[in-house]
Design a protein around this motif. Structure first.
Motif, short mmCIF file in Angstrom:
data_model
loop_
_atom_site.label_atom_id
_atom_site.label_comp_id
_atom_site.label_asym_id
_atom_site.label_seq_id
_atom_site.Cartn_x
_atom_site.Cartn_y
_atom_site.Cartn_z
N ASN A 58 0.81 -1.24 0.00
CA ASN A 58 0.00 0.00 0.00
C ASN A 58 0.84 1.27 0.00
N SER A 59 2.14 1.16 -0.36
CA SER A 59 3.03 2.30 -0.13
C SER A 59 3.67 2.85 -1.41
N SER A 60 3.09 2.55 -2.56
CA SER A 60 3.68 3.07 -3.81
C SER A 60 3.22 4.51 -4.05
N ARG A 61 3.84 5.14 -5.03
CA ARG A 61 3.42 6.50 -5.39
C ARG A 61 1.97 6.48 -5.91
N ALA A 62 1.62 5.45 -6.68
CA ALA A 62 0.25 5.33 -7.19
C ALA A 62 -0.75 5.21 -6.03
N ASP A 63 -0.34 4.48 -4.97
CA ASP A 63 -1.22 4.36 -3.80
C ASP A 63 -1.43 5.72 -3.14
N ALA A 64 -0.36 6.51 -3.05
CA ALA A 64 -0.47 7.84 -2.44
C ALA A 64 -1.42 8.72 -3.25
N GLU A 65 -1.31 8.66 -4.57
CA GLU A 65 -2.20 9.45 -5.44
C GLU A 65 -3.66 9.01 -5.21
N LYS A 66 -3.87 7.70 -5.15
CA LYS A 66 -5.22 7.17 -4.95
C LYS A 66 -5.77 7.60 -3.59
N LEU A 67 -4.91 7.58 -2.59
CA LEU A 67 -5.33 7.97 -1.23
C LEU A 67 -5.75 9.44 -1.21
N ALA A 68 -4.98 10.27 -1.88
CA ALA A 68 -5.30 11.71 -1.94
C ALA A 68 -6.67 11.91 -2.59
N ARG A 69 -6.96 11.14 -3.63
CA ARG A 69 -8.26 11.28 -4.30
C ARG A 69 -9.38 10.78 -3.38
N LEU A 70 -9.11 9.68 -2.67
CA LEU A 70 -10.11 9.09 -1.78
C LEU A 70 -10.52 10.06 -0.67
N LEU A 71 -9.54 10.79 -0.15
CA LEU A 71 -9.80 11.62 1.04
C LEU A 71 -10.02 13.10 0.70
N LYS A 72 -10.19 13.39 -0.57
CA LYS A 72 -10.21 14.82 -0.95
C LYS A 72 -11.36 15.61 -0.29
N ASP A 73 -12.46 14.94 0.08
CA ASP A 73 -13.58 15.66 0.70
C ASP A 73 -13.61 15.54 2.22
N GLN A 74 -12.62 14.93 2.81
CA GLN A 74 -12.63 14.72 4.27
C GLN A 74 -11.88 15.85 4.97
N ARG A 75 -12.42 16.30 6.12
CA ARG A 75 -11.67 17.22 7.01
C ARG A 75 -10.81 16.32 7.89
N CYS A 76 -9.55 16.18 7.54
CA CYS A 76 -8.77 15.15 8.25
C CYS A 76 -7.28 15.47 8.24
N LYS A 77 -6.56 14.75 9.05
CA LYS A 77 -5.10 14.73 8.94
C LYS A 77 -4.67 13.27 8.82
N LEU A 78 -3.47 13.07 8.35
CA LEU A 78 -2.99 11.71 8.12
C LEU A 78 -1.76 11.41 8.97
N ASN A 79 -1.80 10.29 9.64
CA ASN A 79 -0.61 9.80 10.34
C ASN A 79 -0.06 8.61 9.58
N LEU A 80 1.12 8.75 9.03
CA LEU A 80 1.76 7.63 8.35
C LEU A 80 2.66 6.91 9.34
N ILE A 81 2.57 5.61 9.36
CA ILE A 81 3.39 4.81 10.29
C ILE A 81 4.07 3.72 9.48
N VAL A 82 5.37 3.66 9.57
CA VAL A 82 6.09 2.61 8.83
C VAL A 82 5.87 1.27 9.54
N PHE A 83 5.50 0.25 8.79
CA PHE A 83 5.24 -1.07 9.37
C PHE A 83 6.44 -1.55 10.19
N ASN A 84 6.15 -2.04 11.39
CA ASN A 84 7.20 -2.59 12.26
C ASN A 84 7.36 -4.07 11.98
#
Ligand code: SF4
Length: 353
Positions: free
Chosen positions: A267-293
């Motif tokens: 879930n961590s490719s550039r294409a995934d990031a683009e898709k995520l940005a489109r998915l959340l474009k209408d949300q009032r939100c912040k994002l916490n990214l956490i690298v898998f342990n």
């Protein structure tokens, strides 16, 4: 065998008042007892010296005080502390203390085990044992606050430990009412965050019942990926979840948080990031990214620092408040999705500044 007398740590102020009134005593005694239990950390009736000896004797015949007991505490090199706690029926849970600049955050468990089955999570591997009671949820904080040297400085609570808080809805709500009660610890609702894997109906209900910070564990930019990582998505797919999130009333002008664990090749490719940005474009939100342990035997890998940076940059370019959270306590398996309540090796929870 569990003592069947009511545990006073399970009571909200209103319940305590009703209980004390029914025992023939003045209602205001309930406030004194709440203070002894939560503010002083009293674990026995004998220590409640503002109550008469007779009343203390009567109380001990009709009620009990029980909270989780510390079995051991592991300390990480980064200062994180993971506590293994024993419950009255012999089950084990974990809580994590996370150091901040001037205070500590506690990560509380709400269930022993978890039924949600998220693929990246160690708690999921042990299955579901049972829901925790309000006393067991609040009691994690009371115990660590009064029995560890750093506990006195806890002023932030995240319900992100073992279990899905909204699958133990009543106890979670009651715990928050107890934690925010002026005669309990008087915590601010702005300093308490409930984290969910995405139980959409309960998110809507939570917004109606209480005003509290909400974090949603998202972890995927589309249903196909999320179905693989989080079985809950088959019941409440992204469209349903995000509609519930949009309706959720956060305290003040705060933003709902989406947590996103970055997993290499998933879930961590550039294409995934683009898709995520489109998915959340209408949300009032912040994002916490956490690298898998990664942990021994973990099925997933952490992405490279370069991939993580690129992922974050794409979201920043789309004007999302995006934080890269350092998952703490990795060396003691106290990092995100790693709590198991295992005696001996001990795995742990989710932590951030
Ligand atoms: S990530 Fe949270 S909800 Fe998912 S299995 Fe683990 S404890 Fe349960």
């Amino acid at each position: 065998m569990t003592n069947l007398l009511p545990n006073l740590l399970d009571f909200t102020l209103e319940e305590m008042e009703a209980f004390i009134s029914s025992s023939g005593k003045e209602k205001y005694r309930a406030r004194q007892i709440m203070k002894w239990l939560h503010q002083t950390g009293c674990a026995s009736f004998d220590a409640m010296t503002t109550l008469s000896r007779d009343f203390r004797g009567k109380l001990s015949a009709i009620a009990r005080i029980y909270r989780p007991a510390i079995v051991k505490i592991q300390k990480s090199q980064d200062g994180t502390q993971k506590a293994l706690l024993r419950l009255e029926d012999g089950l084990f849970i974990e809580s994590v203390l996370i150091p901040g600049k001037s205070h500590w955050t506690i990560c509380l468990s709400t269930q022993a085990g978890c039924a949600m089955g998220c693929e990246f999570c160690l708690t999921a591997r042990q299955g579901f044992k049972r829901n925790l009671t309000p006393a067991e949820i609040v009691g994690q904080l009371i115990t660590l606050k009064h029995e560890t040297p750093d506990g006195a400085n806890i002023n932030n609570i995240v319900m992100m430990g073992m279990g899905e808080p909204l699958a133990n809805y009543e106890s979670t709500i009651k715990s928050i009412q107890i934690l925010t009660c002026d005669f309990g610890l008087g915590m601010s609702n702005r300093r308490i965050t409930v984290s969910t894997c995405g139980l959409a109906p309960q998110i809507i209900q939570l917004g109606k019942d209480i005003c509290i910070n909400l974090a949603v564990s998202l972890n995927a930019p589309d249903d196909e990926t999320r179905n693989q990582l989080m079985p809950v998505n088959k019941k409440y797919p992204l469209a349903t979840l995000l509609t519930a999130c949009k309706k959720y009333p956060m305290p003040g002008r705060r933003l709902l948080t989406f947590e996103y664990i970055l997993i290499d090749g998933v879930n961590s490719s550039r294409a995934d990031a683009e898709k995520l940005a489109r998915l959340l474009k209408d949300q009032r939100c912040k994002l916490n990214l956490i690298v898998f342990n990664e942990y021994p035997g973990s099925p997933f890998k952490s992405p490279s620092a370069k991939d993580v940076e690129a992922f974050q940059q794409i979201l920043l370019d789309r004007h999302f408040t995006t934080m890269l959270r350092k998952s703490k306590g990795g060396d003691i398996l106290a990092a995100c999705g790693q709590l198991s309540g295992a005696v001996g090796n001990g795995y742990a929870v989710c932590l951030w500044d």
